[in-house]
Design a protein around this motif. Structure first.
Motif: not given
Length: 262
Positions: A52, A55-56, A69
């Motif tokens: 996360e 991705e952020r 990922d």
């Protein structure tokens, strides 16, 4: 904090994770054999946290194998960084970008055939006695003045990927063997060895279990004195030995590399 359970929890030696680590969800357990203190870490939760965060904060990084990922890769870097999310993200960001820029996913035997055909390095067909894939470098066949450095670097990464693809379940490291028989000054290449150590340190951490320098001649000693500081912690993995030691301690008669047979 209560431990969150999942199918395959990770158990680490006390020396691997301290109570001050930012890892979440740990508790102390008593080991039945030897009463050794262990920590059990909710690895799945940490992997998701890293995913996360990547991705952020780094949405432009690629996804898929060796991408932001890739849970197996994330877990490995978490282990390398003693389950510090922040440190794992920092090291992963660099590693994922390097994989993309270097074109690791595009490497194949055809793309490195000009140097692969020299026989200067190869992945052995058999595992060693400890169940590790084996990467062999034949130093006497390496002539840096006759080859573009990038070609040797591509071959190096291709063979590392090849060796890692052969890891059996439960095995996490590979064995590196440098065959130094016949080594001469013109075979020396400090810059390549620095590249090799950087690759293992930054992009494939803790994947190199041991390095054997086999039958090193006297002329190799000045090279070793230059290379040793570049190896950082990997210097402790190096063992100088002879061909007989390789045959008797690391392989059986049927699995020893052909170049190391009687």
């Amino acid at each position: 904090m209560a431990l969150l359970r999942f199918r395959c929890p990770l158990t680490l030696p006390l020396s691997y994770l301290s109570p001050s680590s930012p890892a979440h969800g740990w508790r102390r357990l008593r080991c039945a054999a030897g009463n050794q203190a262990l920590f059990s870490v909710d690895g799945k939760k940490l992997v998701l946290e890293v995913k996360e965060k990547l991705e952020r904060e780094h949405p432009n990084l690629p996804v898929g194998k060796n991408g932001r990922d890739d849970e197996d890769m994330i877990l490995w870097f978490l282990k390398d960084r003693k389950f510090s999310v922040e440190e794992a993200v920092m090291k992963l960001t660099k590693a994922i970008k390097w994989h993309e820029d270097f074109g690791v996913s595009d490497l194949c035997e055809e793309s490195v055939k000009s140097v692969y055909g020299t026989g200067k390095a190869y992945v052995h067909d058999f595992l060693d006695n400890n169940g590790r894939p084996v990467l062999v470098v034949v130093a006497s066949k390496h002539f840096p003045a006759k080859q573009e450095p990038i070609e040797d670097e591509k071959l190096c990464v291709y063979l590392i990927e090849n060796a890692l693809s052969k890891l059996p379940p439960g095995t996490e490291e590979i064995l590196g063997i440098f065959d130094l028989r016949g080594f001469r000054v013109e075979n020396g290449d400090v810059q390549f060895l620095k590249f090799l150590m950087d690759v293992f340190y930054y992009y494939y951490p803790r994947r190199l279990g041991q390095v054997l320098f086999v039958d090193a001649p006297f002329v190799f000693q000045p090279i070793w004195q230059l290379v040793k500081p570049l190896m950082r912690s990997y210097a402790s993995l190096v063992r100088f030995c002879d061909m007989e030691t390789v045959r008797k301690e690391y392989f059986t008669e049927s699995t020893v590399p052909a170049d190391f047979k009687d």
